[in-house]
Design an enzyme around this catalytic site. Structure first.
Site, mmCIF file in Angstrom:
data_model
loop_
_atom_site.group_PDB
_atom_site.id
_atom_site.type_symbol
_atom_site.label_atom_id
_atom_site.label_comp_id
_atom_site.label_asym_id
_atom_site.label_seq_id
_atom_site.Cartn_x
_atom_site.Cartn_y
_atom_site.Cartn_z
ATOM 1 N N ILE A 84 -3.705 -16.223 -3.076
ATOM 2 C CA ILE A 84 -4.341 -15.232 -3.950
ATOM 3 C C ILE A 84 -4.347 -13.887 -3.234
ATOM 4 O O ILE A 84 -4.726 -13.801 -2.068
ATOM 5 C CB ILE A 84 -5.812 -15.603 -4.248
ATOM 6 C CG1 ILE A 84 -5.936 -17.026 -4.774
ATOM 7 C CG2 ILE A 84 -6.410 -14.612 -5.248
ATOM 8 C CD1 ILE A 84 -7.389 -17.491 -4.885
ATOM 9 N N THR A 95 -6.170 -11.113 -2.338
ATOM 10 C CA THR A 95 -7.558 -10.670 -2.211
ATOM 11 C C THR A 95 -7.599 -9.555 -1.172
ATOM 12 O O THR A 95 -6.589 -9.272 -0.506
ATOM 13 C CB THR A 95 -8.459 -11.828 -1.743
ATOM 14 O OG1 THR A 95 -7.997 -12.257 -0.447
ATOM 15 C CG2 THR A 95 -8.442 -12.993 -2.719
ATOM 16 N N LYS A 104 -10.659 -27.288 3.734
ATOM 17 C CA LYS A 104 -10.399 -27.312 2.295
ATOM 18 C C LYS A 104 -10.112 -28.738 1.811
ATOM 19 O O LYS A 104 -10.477 -29.094 0.687
ATOM 20 C CB LYS A 104 -9.269 -26.358 1.946
ATOM 21 C CG LYS A 104 -9.667 -24.891 2.092
ATOM 22 C CD LYS A 104 -10.897 -24.533 1.250
ATOM 23 C CE LYS A 104 -11.183 -23.049 1.239
ATOM 24 N NZ LYS A 104 -12.225 -22.673 0.278
ATOM 25 N N TYR A 145 -8.763 -24.468 8.803
ATOM 26 C CA TYR A 145 -8.875 -24.042 7.405
ATOM 27 C C TYR A 145 -8.399 -25.156 6.477
ATOM 28 O O TYR A 145 -9.094 -25.527 5.527
ATOM 29 C CB TYR A 145 -8.065 -22.769 7.153
ATOM 30 C CG TYR A 145 -8.097 -22.329 5.703
ATOM 31 C CD1 TYR A 145 -9.183 -21.609 5.218
ATOM 32 C CD2 TYR A 145 -7.062 -22.650 4.838
ATOM 33 C CE1 TYR A 145 -9.233 -21.209 3.888
ATOM 34 C CE2 TYR A 145 -7.104 -22.262 3.511
ATOM 35 C CZ TYR A 145 -8.186 -21.550 3.040
ATOM 36 O OH TYR A 145 -8.231 -21.173 1.712
#
Length: 145
Positions: free
Chosen positions: A82, A84, A53, A49
């Protein structure tokens, strides 16, 4: 993950830029990266990940260099944590992260999707006409420690 985060960004940006160049439309492309493209997240094992990014950030810089001649600006936004739907599911599995993660930034809170609206509007608008190849990290001070 690499396919979605890097190849997906590249193919989408290329499709948009192709139309912008064809129609001689200058403008702005904004891609979503992550603070994880700049830092290693404490307590999380997520090298793919983070690498993906980081790749989005570098992709944005390179596309900015390539497409600037056509009046196309390319920038990235790098959010912090965040809240989410996906993160809420993660908190069910790892409830300690819901209280720990806010302590990793200077504002002692997690962000909401709407915390990034102003930055996106700025980057897409004429208010940022001399900004390209930049990464706007919005992480509550997480990486400033």
């Amino acid at each position: 993950m690499l396919g979605v985060n890097i190849t997906g960004c590249l193919m989408t940006a290329q499709a948009v830029a192709r139309q912008m160049v064809k129609n001689k439309w200058p403008g702005s492309i904004v891609m979503i990266a992550s603070m994880s493209g700049t830092i290693a997240n404490r307590g999380l094992i997520c090298p793919v990940y983070n690498a993906s990014k980081a790749g989005v950030i570098q992709l944005g810089r390179n596309l900015a260099a390539e497409w600037g001649q056509y009046g196309i600006r390319v920038n990235t936004i790098s959010p912090g944590y965040i809240v989410t739907e996906m993160v809420e599911k993660l908190f069910v599995q790892f409830p300690e992260r819901k209280t720990e993660w806010p302590t990793h930034n200077m504002l002692n809170r997690l962000s909401q999707p709407e915390d990034y609206r102003g930055a996106a509007v700025f980057l897409l608008s004429d208010a940022s006409t001399f900004m390209t190849g930049s990464d706007l990290r919005i992480d509550g001070g997480h990486a400033a420690w």
